[in-house]
Design a protein around this motif. Structure first.
Motif, PDB file in Angstrom:
ATOM      1  N   ALA A  19       0.821  -1.217   0.000  1.00  0.00           N
ATOM      2  CA  ALA A  19       0.000   0.000   0.000  1.00  0.00           C
ATOM      3  C   ALA A  19       0.855   1.266   0.000  1.00  0.00           C
ATOM      4  O   ALA A  19       0.641   2.174  -0.825  1.00  0.00           O
ATOM      5  CB  ALA A  19      -0.971  -0.020   1.179  1.00  0.00           C
ATOM      6  N   PRO A  20       1.865   1.405   0.868  1.00  0.00           N
ATOM      7  CA  PRO A  20       2.683   2.632   0.822  1.00  0.00           C
ATOM      8  C   PRO A  20       3.447   2.766  -0.497  1.00  0.00           C
ATOM      9  O   PRO A  20       3.566   3.878  -1.042  1.00  0.00           O
ATOM     10  CB  PRO A  20       3.640   2.455   1.998  1.00  0.00           C
ATOM     11  N   ALA A  21       3.965   1.628  -1.001  1.00  0.00           N
ATOM     12  CA  ALA A  21       4.736   1.705  -2.256  1.00  0.00           C
ATOM     13  C   ALA A  21       3.858   2.169  -3.409  1.00  0.00           C
ATOM     14  O   ALA A  21       4.258   3.016  -4.227  1.00  0.00           O
ATOM     15  CB  ALA A  21       5.359   0.344  -2.574  1.00  0.00           C
ATOM     16  N   ILE A  22       2.683   1.599  -3.504  1.00  0.00           N
ATOM     17  CA  ILE A  22       1.766   1.991  -4.576  1.00  0.00           C
ATOM     18  C   ILE A  22       1.394   3.456  -4.436  1.00  0.00           C
ATOM     19  O   ILE A  22       1.364   4.223  -5.417  1.00  0.00           O
ATOM     20  CB  ILE A  22       0.522   1.099  -4.564  1.00  0.00           C
ATOM     21  N   LEU A  23       1.095   3.868  -3.226  1.00  0.00           N
ATOM     22  CA  LEU A  23       0.695   5.252  -3.002  1.00  0.00           C
ATOM     23  C   LEU A  23       1.832   6.205  -3.386  1.00  0.00           C
ATOM     24  O   LEU A  23       1.604   7.222  -4.075  1.00  0.00           O
ATOM     25  CB  LEU A  23       0.310   5.444  -1.531  1.00  0.00           C
ATOM     26  N   SER A  25       4.401   5.580  -5.402  1.00  0.00           N
ATOM     27  CA  SER A  25       4.692   5.491  -6.838  1.00  0.00           C
ATOM     28  C   SER A  25       3.680   6.271  -7.662  1.00  0.00           C
ATOM     29  O   SER A  25       4.035   7.031  -8.567  1.00  0.00           O
ATOM     30  CB  SER A  25       4.695   4.023  -7.271  1.00  0.00           C
ATOM     31  N   VAL A  26       2.431   6.108  -7.351  1.00  0.00           N
ATOM     32  CA  VAL A  26       1.385   6.828  -8.101  1.00  0.00           C
ATOM     33  C   VAL A  26       1.530   8.328  -7.904  1.00  0.00           C
ATOM     34  O   VAL A  26       1.414   9.124  -8.839  1.00  0.00           O
ATOM     35  CB  VAL A  26       0.005   6.326  -7.684  1.00  0.00           C
ATOM     36  N   THR A  27       1.812   8.712  -6.683  1.00  0.00           N
ATOM     37  CA  THR A  27       1.924  10.151  -6.405  1.00  0.00           C
ATOM     38  C   THR A  27       3.115  10.765  -7.153  1.00  0.00           C
ATOM     39  O   THR A  27       2.987  11.815  -7.820  1.00  0.00           O
ATOM     40  CB  THR A  27       2.079  10.387  -4.893  1.00  0.00           C
ATOM     41  N   LEU A  28       4.272  10.119  -7.013  1.00  0.00           N
ATOM     42  CA  LEU A  28       5.457  10.647  -7.697  1.00  0.00           C
ATOM     43  C   LEU A  28       5.309  10.574  -9.212  1.00  0.00           C
ATOM     44  O   LEU A  28       5.723  11.500  -9.945  1.00  0.00           O
ATOM     45  CB  LEU A  28       6.704   9.875  -7.250  1.00  0.00           C
ATOM     46  N   GLY A  29       4.784   9.474  -9.726  1.00  0.00           N
ATOM     47  CA  GLY A  29       4.599   9.352 -11.187  1.00  0.00           C
ATOM     48  C   GLY A  29       3.694  10.435 -11.723  1.00  0.00           C
ATOM     49  O   GLY A  29       3.969  11.058 -12.760  1.00  0.00           O
ATOM     50  N   TRP A  30       2.559  10.638 -10.975  1.00  0.00           N
ATOM     51  CA  TRP A  30       1.647  11.706 -11.426  1.00  0.00           C
ATOM     52  C   TRP A  30       2.351  13.052 -11.402  1.00  0.00           C
ATOM     53  O   TRP A  30       2.186  13.866 -12.309  1.00  0.00           O
ATOM     54  CB  TRP A  30       0.419  11.725 -10.531  1.00  0.00           C
ATOM     55  N   TYR A  31       3.181  13.275 -10.386  1.00  0.00           N
ATOM     56  CA  TYR A  31       3.867  14.562 -10.263  1.00  0.00           C
ATOM     57  C   TYR A  31       4.875  14.741 -11.414  1.00  0.00           C
ATOM     58  O   TYR A  31       4.891  15.783 -12.089  1.00  0.00           O
ATOM     59  CB  TYR A  31       4.572  14.647  -8.919  1.00  0.00           C
ATOM     60  N   LEU A 182       6.725  -3.889  -9.269  1.00  0.00           N
ATOM     61  CA  LEU A 182       7.028  -5.322  -9.301  1.00  0.00           C
ATOM     62  C   LEU A 182       8.164  -5.638  -8.333  1.00  0.00           C
ATOM     63  O   LEU A 182       8.120  -6.654  -7.617  1.00  0.00           O
ATOM     64  CB  LEU A 182       7.390  -5.744 -10.723  1.00  0.00           C
ATOM     65  N   ILE A 183       9.155  -4.804  -8.300  1.00  0.00           N
ATOM     66  CA  ILE A 183      10.239  -5.011  -7.348  1.00  0.00           C
ATOM     67  C   ILE A 183       9.722  -4.936  -5.904  1.00  0.00           C
ATOM     68  O   ILE A 183      10.067  -5.753  -5.054  1.00  0.00           O
ATOM     69  CB  ILE A 183      11.353  -3.965  -7.574  1.00  0.00           C
ATOM     70  N   THR A 184       8.822  -3.942  -5.655  1.00  0.00           N
ATOM     71  CA  THR A 184       8.254  -3.794  -4.306  1.00  0.00           C
ATOM     72  C   THR A 184       7.419  -5.018  -3.923  1.00  0.00           C
ATOM     73  O   THR A 184       7.450  -5.500  -2.789  1.00  0.00           O
ATOM     74  CB  THR A 184       7.374  -2.532  -4.244  1.00  0.00           C
ATOM     75  N   LEU A 185       6.627  -5.535  -4.901  1.00  0.00           N
ATOM     76  CA  LEU A 185       5.798  -6.708  -4.646  1.00  0.00           C
ATOM     77  C   LEU A 185       6.665  -7.905  -4.296  1.00  0.00           C
ATOM     78  O   LEU A 185       6.353  -8.673  -3.365  1.00  0.00           O
ATOM     79  CB  LEU A 185       4.938  -7.003  -5.873  1.00  0.00           C
TER      80      LEU A 185
END
Length: 927
Positions: A19-23, A25-31, A182-185
């Protein structure tokens, strides 16, 4: 089910790791994507502006000179760039000087999709101006450059390139993000497996332990806190196994013990069941024994008492009368003992029943208190009865039981009160047309009852502390019996007491009212003027209200001086004087002084009420001029009758004997005349046959006697009788079967009165007899007034009796448990025993008085030499004489002496010898 509610710890760990990794990643990617897109868009805009400015700079000369070739050359340079779609150059006045475009410029779809963008820039010419001043010496010439627009250019660029860059950038960013996830998973899965597997093993082991697998163990392979958990679980499992083993061992032992206990209990239950059956059989045998004993003893006693009474009514000399009366007295004493035994058995078994008869409430209370007055007076106590005027007098209930409760309560009050007063109050609580709710209380000034002893006070055989039992004696049954009787009347008894401040017992009863229109009323004393004096305020108040209720005009005085002063002033206005004296007044002589003073002042008749039962004091008062002298508390009937005699100016001599009571008058009734009536007597006892036959023949009746029920049935079927007296227990056919068979064959419209005769007072013979068709039931020994009453009903045609419970019966109260609760002499009882022969009663009494001192001396001598058997026989012989002469107080003392001598009870013998001496002094003093 959401991830956080999932029971799988691996899922929870995985979700927590991803959950933290996805959050992030999505936040930084969107930024980063949004920032890069903005940069590309800004770069495209700057490129368009730059191209437009470049074209404007190149076109300045061509626009200024309006040279198309120059313009064409400038435009071609710009058009050479791949992103340029068309170029337009405008003149000073907006006229189009040049327009170059590519093939895409005319594609409207590109316009609609927003792929084309226009950039317009103005074209400026740089010029200089010179300002001349009028006076050169005042200023210099200055040159200034000025931008002047000479035209405009428009460049249209396509966005295709920039959009391709944006797409490539988004694609690359997404690929990078996906790779990072994928690495985080992979890392999360590894970590979850590392942490979740030990926990899952623990969870699985706990479930196995919960399901009863106490041998479960887990391998200690983890590190850190998980290792501690694994080791702790193994230790816990070990302790549980040990505890379970110990518990199982204890359970096994407890089971063995329980089995043994159950076996013992089973044996005890069998024994208890056998004991219960034996007790039931014993109780049944006891009831049968009591019934048989009642029948077997009462049957001959009926003959003894009956023939003794018949013999007393014949001409006998004094010796013969003495013998017969001794026999009669002994039989009556024996019958009293039998009745006591049977009554105690019925009360113990709960078989007693309440009667429902009409009675006078005032007579019930006043007669009961009169029995105890001598004892209260002997102790110097003032005994007062207050029956309020609004209490209805004629009620329906069990008067004997109410009197028994009253006597028990007052007896206790007298026993535990050394000085002061005992007040009996009867008050109305509620009254309706059919019912009356009244309460009565007995309060004293005695020793009181401690709070800790009050809860158990009504228990049988309980007298509180041992010191009380030792000091006052008694059996402790009086209050227990009273409570049971009160509860049988659907009420309760209340105690209010403080130690050292006396006690008050209260009872509230609900009884039916007897409505008798036109019933007899006491003659009124209207207009009679009475001067009343009583040193006891409450007693005087009671007398005042009683006289006032009879219509008398009463003036009350509580002080001797006040009384004498008022008497001197109004001596001629008074019709009679009523004086009440306490025991203290009699002891110090003030009562006699007041009587003398009254006689000096006035000649009116004096009615005196004394708190004493000593005949000597009565004689002294009468010798001083008192017309009537009675014992307190005075029954209303006695007081009213005596006052009427005084007001009728009947001179009463001091030598006149006291008037007979109603009870004595009933005992002296004459034999009725039953000539012409036919009677059938069915009894297997020849003595009883003869006795009843003699009674009926003396009354003039025609008597037929048979020995069994079968003969009785034959006689009833073949002959005509006016009354049948049928014994219940007879051979061949008992009285119940004989009656039942006759009632089935009895002619219609004809009813033969049949009265059952039985000596069985325990087994419910009355109910069985009435159910079989008998009209009433008489107990043996035969009560003559009851027999005459039944025959009178037959003669008057008022048979069968509508309410058999209202049959008047002569009531003999059981003697109180203490000798000091009984009068010295009961002349009415003596007259009943002697068949109404007053001369014989008085002669016998005087003869016994002369013998009593010598009898006492002989008994005392036997006591001193401890000749217990001879002493018992001597006391028993003397008891026969005292019982025959109706001397209850001394008779009870002798009964205790006889019992003590038979049991060689030395302490009891000494105490009763003192009581004997005390009662003998009382007897001699009164006589």
């Amino acid at each position: 089910m959401t991830w956080y509610s999932s029971p799988n710890i691996r899922t929870k760990v995985l979700c927590i790791g991803l959950a933290p990794a996805i959050l992030i990643s999505v936040t930084l990617g969107w930024y980063f994507i949004s920032t890069r897109l903005s940069d590309l868009e800004r770069s495209f805009h700057e490129q368009g502006v730059s191209i437009a400015q470049e074209l404007a700079a190149l076109s300045l000369y061509g626009i200024f000179t309006v040279n198309s070739d120059v313009l064409q050359a400038s435009a071609n340079k710009v058009m050479a760039k791949p992103e340029v779609v068309f170029v337009k150059i405008y003149g000073l006045h907006g006229d189009l000087l040049l327009h170059l475009s590519t093939a895409d410029s005319d594609d409207e779809s590109l316009q609609d999709e927003g792929l084309l963008a226009d950039f317009t820039e103005p074209v400026y010419a740089l010029t200089s101006t010179t300002r001349l001043f009028d006076f050169p010496d005042q200023g210099d010439v200055s040159n200034k450059a000025v931008n002047e627009q000479v035209g405009a250019v428009t460049v249209q660029l396509t966005r295709a390139g920039i959009w391709q860059q944006q797409f490539d950038m988004v694609r690359d960013s997404a690929a990078i993000m996906l790779f990072g996830l994928l690495i985080t998973l992979f890392i999360a899965l590894s970590m979850s497996r590392r942490f979740a597997m030990p926990v899952e093993r623990l969870t699985h082991a706990i479930k196995r332990l919960e399901q009863g697998d106490h041998g479960v163990q887990i391998d200690v392979i983890s590190e850190g806190e998980l290792r501690s958990l694994e080791e702790g679980f193994n230790a816990m499992a070990h302790r549980i196994r040990a505890g379970r083993y110990d518990l199982q061992r204890r359970v096994d032992q407890a089971t063995v013990d329980l089995v043994q206990t159950m076996e013992v209990m089973e044996i005890q239950n069998i024994k208890l069941d056998l004991a219960r059956k034996r007790a039931q059989e014993a109780n049944k045998s006891k009831s049968e024994f009591l019934a048989n004993m009642s029948h077997e003893i009462r049957t001959p006693m009926n003959a003894i008492i009956g023939f003794a009474n018949l013999l007393l009514k014949t001409d006998l000399d004094m010796t013969q009368q003495d013998y017969i009366q001794t026999v009669n007295k002994s039989a009556a004493s024996l019958m009293t003992i039998i009745n006591d035994i049977l009554d105690f058995s019925k009360l113990e078994a709960g078989h007693f029943t309440l009667e429902r008869t009409s009675f006078s409430l005032r007579e019930c209370f006043e007669d009961g208190i009169s029995l105890l007055a001598p004892t209260a007076h002997a102790k110097g106590l003032e005994l007062v009865v207050l029956i309020y005027s609004d209490v209805p007098d004629q009620l329906i209930g069990d008067a004997s039981r109410i009197r028994q409760i009253l006597i028990n309560l007052v007896s206790n009050a007298i026993k535990f009160t050394e000085s002061g007063e005992i007040i009996v109050r009867v008050m109305l609580e509620e009254v309706t047309e059919r019912q009356c709710t009244f309460s009565f209380s007995v309060s004293d000034t005695g020793i009181g009852i401690p709070k800790n002893l009050q809860p158990a006070l009504f228990d049988a055989f309980n007298q509180g502390e041992y010191s009380i039992l030792k000091t006052y004696g008694g059996t402790g049954l009086g209050l227990s019996i009273s409570k049971k009787l009160v509860e049988a009347m659907n009420s309760h008894i209340i105690l209010n007491s403080e130690e050292g401040e006396g006690a008050c017992f209260s009872v509230e009863l609900v009884l039916e009212r007897l409505i008798e229109p036109g019933g007899k009323q006491m003659p009124q004393l209207a207009g009679v003027r009475v001067l009343l004096f009583d040193t006891h305020k409450l007693s005087g108040l009671a007398t005042y209200h009683r006289l006032s209720s009879w219509g008398a005009e009463v003036e009350c005085c509580l002080q001797p001086g006040e009384f004498l002063s008022r008497l001197e002033m109004r001596a001629e206005d008074m019709d009679l004087l009523v004086l009440g004296f306490t025991g203290t007044d009699l002891k110090d002589g003030s009562a006699f002084e007041l009587i003398k003073a009254c006689r000096k002042v006035s000649k009116q008749a004096i009615f005196a009420m004394l708190s004493s039962s000593e005949q000597l004091l009565f004689d002294q008062c009468r010798a001083l001029g008192v017309a009537y002298c009675v014992t307190k508390p005075v029954p209303s009937v006695v007081m009213h009758r005596n006052l009427l005699r005084m007001l009728n100016i009947e001179q009463v001599s001091v030598d006149d004997p006291p008037p007979l009571t109603e009870f004595q008058q009933n005992q002296l009734m004459t034999v009725p005349d039953y000539k012409g009536l036919r009677f059938l007597i069915a009894d297997d006892n020849s003595v009883n046959q003869r006795l009843i036959s003699e009674l009926l023949k003396r009354a003039g009746g025609d008597v037929t006697a048979v020995d069994d029920g079968l003969q009785a049935l034959t006689q009833m079927m073949e002959n005509s009788f006016d009354l049948v007296l049928m014994d219940i227990h007879m051979p061949n056919m008992d009285g119940i079967d004989s009656t039942r068979k006759y009632r089935c064959a009895e002619p219609e419209g004809h009813h033969l009165p049949i009265v059952a005769l039985t000596a069985d007072v325990v087994g419910g013979s009355r109910e069985r007899a009435l159910k079989a068709g008998m009209d009433d039931c008489m107990s043996k020994p035969i009560d003559e007034p009851h027999l005459w009453w039944i025959i009178d009903n037959v003669k008057q045609g008022s048979w069968p009796v509508a309410d058999r419970r209202s049959v008047p019966r002569k009531e003999v109260l059981p003697p109180p448990s203490q000798e000091n609760l009984l009068p010295i002499r009961d002349r009415a009882q003596a007259l009943r025993i002697a068949g109404g022969n007053e001369a014989f009663v008085d002669d016998t009494y005087q003869a016994l008085l002369k013998e009593m001192p010598s009898q006492y001396a002989e008994i005392a001598k036997l006591h001193d030499v401890q000749a217990w058997t001879r002493m018992r026989d001597k006391v028993h012989h003397l008891r026969g004489s005292t019982s025959y002469c109706a001397m209850p107080a001394i008779d009870v003392v002798l009964k205790q002496l006889e019992h003590a001598a038979a049991n060689r009870d030395i302490p009891l013998l000494k105490r009763e010898m003192k009581h004997f001496a005390t009662e003998l002094r009382r007897l001699i003093g009164v006589s």
